[in-house]
Enzyme design. Sequence first.
Site: not given
Ligand code: TYM
Length: 338
Positions: A115, A200, A203
């Site tokens: 980023k 990947k 969003k």
């Molecule tokens: P976020 O909001 O980006 O994504 C949510 C979940 O979706 C998974 N994911 C994917 N899995 C497979 N292929 C993809 N292209 C793909 N894009 C997203 C992510 O791995 C995630 O599991 N930092 C985290 C949110 C968070 C969190 C936490 C997660 C905050 N605190 C504590 C676990 C535990 C995030 O931005 O996820």
Amino acid sequence: PKTIFSGIQPTGVPHLGNYLGALRQWAKLQDTAEADTTLLYSLVDLHAITIRQNPKQLRQWKKESLAMLLAIGLDPKRSVIFHQSAVPAHAELMWILSCQASTGYLGRMTQWKDKTANEKDGSEKLKLGLFSYPVLQAADILVHRATHVPVGHDQAQHLEFARQIANGFNETYGRHVLTPPETLVSPAKRIMSLTEPDKKMSKSHSNPKSRILLTDPDDVIRSKIKSAVTDSYEGITYEPERRPGVSNLLDIFYHSGEAVETSSQDELAKHMQGLSLRALKEEVAMAVTNVIRPIRERYESLVHDQAALDAVAEKGAQKAVRSAAATMVEVKSAVGLM
Ligand code: TYM
């Protein structure tokens, strides 16, 4: 007993990558967990604001994301579903952990490097919240004493950080206060973009055709898959390096649970050998529409019931506040704050 925690940013409608990589696991764990397992799933709105958000938009997204968690099958009677900012202990523990977190380690995190790749060091644009993002994520997990965290592959590094900070804290204060969590990476751990299959699915990608949303109607799903980038090699083979586009379609098909039963994507490719890429896309589109249709329909029936959504969030927050309070007493007492 086990405690499962995971989170998703309420920054728009979740996509197929979120679903196959995380949300579907959340619902599965809910349905297969032992009776004494606690499950907590959070809409991490404090993480969402590490990037500038429009307040009105964020409020709307929070509501829609909550409806989506219900639509994918989370049951508020079984799982604690809550907005992160409704549980102040997340931010409170984050502060205490940030007094433990090494800036060197944080600076090496992939997400921070990605980023900030285009910004100069010391840039006014680089925000402290984005830098300390993983500390808040560690606090999310540790404040509920989570033992298992179901996520996609891109979160593995943040989970490793959470384990390190838990172990570091316990070592510093000479007692076992924080529980280092185990990562549960889903089988569909990395779904790729439909338009740039070496990245990947995300969003934030500027091209909406790069992702399939859980609210997309059938015809939109079909058209996005039809225009997915593939290649001009012969036949259908599973070779993620050489044929990322085709391999991603096979991954999606394989993990959709709608393909003929095979033991690997490679075997699925062999099974489909005689087909054209166009026919493959048609089959994948059929599978994905079958997966998304019931979710979309449930979502549409839930998203307009503001009162019901508010009630779910309120109940979830109350339970999460209680879950976090017990940890905070131990943490504060270990540190000498009480
Ligand atoms: P976020 O909001 O980006 O994504 C949510 C979940 O979706 C998974 N994911 C994917 N899995 C497979 N292929 C993809 N292209 C793909 N894009 C997203 C992510 O791995 C995630 O599991 N930092 C985290 C949110 C968070 C969190 C936490 C997660 C905050 N605190 C504590 C676990 C535990 C995030 O931005 O996820």
